[in-house]
Design a protein around this motif. Sequence first.
Motif, mmCIF file in Angstrom:
data_model
loop_
_atom_site.group_PDB
_atom_site.id
_atom_site.type_symbol
_atom_site.label_atom_id
_atom_site.label_comp_id
_atom_site.label_asym_id
_atom_site.label_seq_id
_atom_site.Cartn_x
_atom_site.Cartn_y
_atom_site.Cartn_z
ATOM 1 N N THR A 2 -33.357 -20.686 -31.901
ATOM 2 C CA THR A 2 -32.876 -18.952 -31.377
ATOM 3 C C THR A 2 -32.797 -18.884 -30.066
ATOM 4 O O THR A 2 -33.772 -19.129 -29.008
ATOM 5 C CB THR A 2 -34.349 -18.317 -31.982
ATOM 6 N N TYR A 18 -17.015 -15.925 -33.334
ATOM 7 C CA TYR A 18 -17.910 -16.322 -33.632
ATOM 8 C C TYR A 18 -17.211 -17.500 -34.789
ATOM 9 O O TYR A 18 -16.407 -17.773 -35.646
ATOM 10 C CB TYR A 18 -18.591 -15.577 -34.570
ATOM 11 N N ARG A 20 -19.423 -19.650 -38.450
ATOM 12 C CA ARG A 20 -20.242 -19.728 -39.301
ATOM 13 C C ARG A 20 -19.893 -20.497 -40.267
ATOM 14 O O ARG A 20 -18.974 -20.812 -40.462
ATOM 15 C CB ARG A 20 -20.430 -18.007 -39.650
ATOM 16 N N TYR A 42 -16.468 -24.878 -41.308
ATOM 17 C CA TYR A 42 -17.093 -23.575 -40.307
ATOM 18 C C TYR A 42 -15.936 -22.949 -40.093
ATOM 19 O O TYR A 42 -14.859 -23.874 -39.741
ATOM 20 C CB TYR A 42 -17.908 -24.321 -38.652
ATOM 21 N N HIS A 45 -13.671 -16.420 -36.199
ATOM 22 C CA HIS A 45 -13.592 -15.347 -36.457
ATOM 23 C C HIS A 45 -13.813 -14.585 -34.916
ATOM 24 O O HIS A 45 -14.469 -14.865 -33.976
ATOM 25 C CB HIS A 45 -14.612 -14.325 -37.247
ATOM 26 N N PRO A 47 -14.663 -11.059 -32.706
ATOM 27 C CA PRO A 47 -15.454 -9.705 -33.288
ATOM 28 C C PRO A 47 -14.768 -8.730 -34.457
ATOM 29 O O PRO A 47 -15.297 -8.293 -35.326
ATOM 30 C CB PRO A 47 -15.571 -9.450 -32.208
ATOM 31 N N GLN A 51 -10.031 -14.462 -39.516
ATOM 32 C CA GLN A 51 -11.056 -15.531 -38.761
ATOM 33 C C GLN A 51 -9.207 -16.461 -38.122
ATOM 34 O O GLN A 51 -8.369 -16.134 -38.805
ATOM 35 C CB GLN A 51 -10.359 -16.050 -41.000
ATOM 36 N N ARG A 58 -19.512 -28.192 -37.271
ATOM 37 C CA ARG A 58 -20.004 -27.184 -36.221
ATOM 38 C C ARG A 58 -19.415 -27.491 -34.921
ATOM 39 O O ARG A 58 -18.989 -26.651 -34.225
ATOM 40 C CB ARG A 58 -20.942 -26.865 -35.905
ATOM 41 N N VAL A 73 -19.878 -18.146 -30.413
ATOM 42 C CA VAL A 73 -21.082 -17.750 -31.045
ATOM 43 C C VAL A 73 -21.578 -18.190 -32.423
ATOM 44 O O VAL A 73 -20.893 -17.606 -32.904
ATOM 45 C CB VAL A 73 -20.967 -16.266 -30.111
ATOM 46 N N SER A 74 -22.846 -18.932 -31.963
ATOM 47 C CA SER A 74 -22.807 -19.311 -33.759
ATOM 48 C C SER A 74 -23.600 -17.861 -34.456
ATOM 49 O O SER A 74 -24.222 -17.200 -34.219
ATOM 50 C CB SER A 74 -24.163 -20.463 -33.447
ATOM 51 N N VAL A 75 -23.194 -17.942 -35.922
ATOM 52 C CA VAL A 75 -23.229 -16.542 -36.739
ATOM 53 C C VAL A 75 -24.306 -16.889 -37.955
ATOM 54 O O VAL A 75 -23.313 -18.376 -38.359
ATOM 55 C CB VAL A 75 -22.325 -15.418 -36.552
ATOM 56 N N HIS A 76 -25.207 -17.310 -38.337
ATOM 57 C CA HIS A 76 -25.916 -17.571 -39.373
ATOM 58 C C HIS A 76 -25.761 -16.546 -40.894
ATOM 59 O O HIS A 76 -25.778 -15.768 -41.338
ATOM 60 C CB HIS A 76 -27.158 -17.567 -38.954
#
Length: 76
Positions: A2, A18, A20, A42, A45, A47, A51, A58, A73-76
């Motif tokens: 993290t 982002y 994801r 993957y 997107h 903010p 899309q 990834r 920035v990775s989004v989970h």
Amino acid sequence: MTENFDIKAHEGDTPLVYVRPVEVADLPEAVRAEAGDVGTLYALHRPNGQQLALVRDRKLAFVLARQNDLTPVSVH
């Protein structure tokens, strides 16, 4: 792993995008047909939720973002 990411510190810098994971099974039939045997794609997107792209892995998502002067920035 993290990592903390201070979005405020990057305002005015390179625009964020982002990244994801998206399950292929949740996508429209046309996209599922093109994905072949891949289970996860993957998505990149903006903010605001728009899309920009779907890619196979990834690492490629991060490369694509950086090649287009975006900060991934990775989004989970």
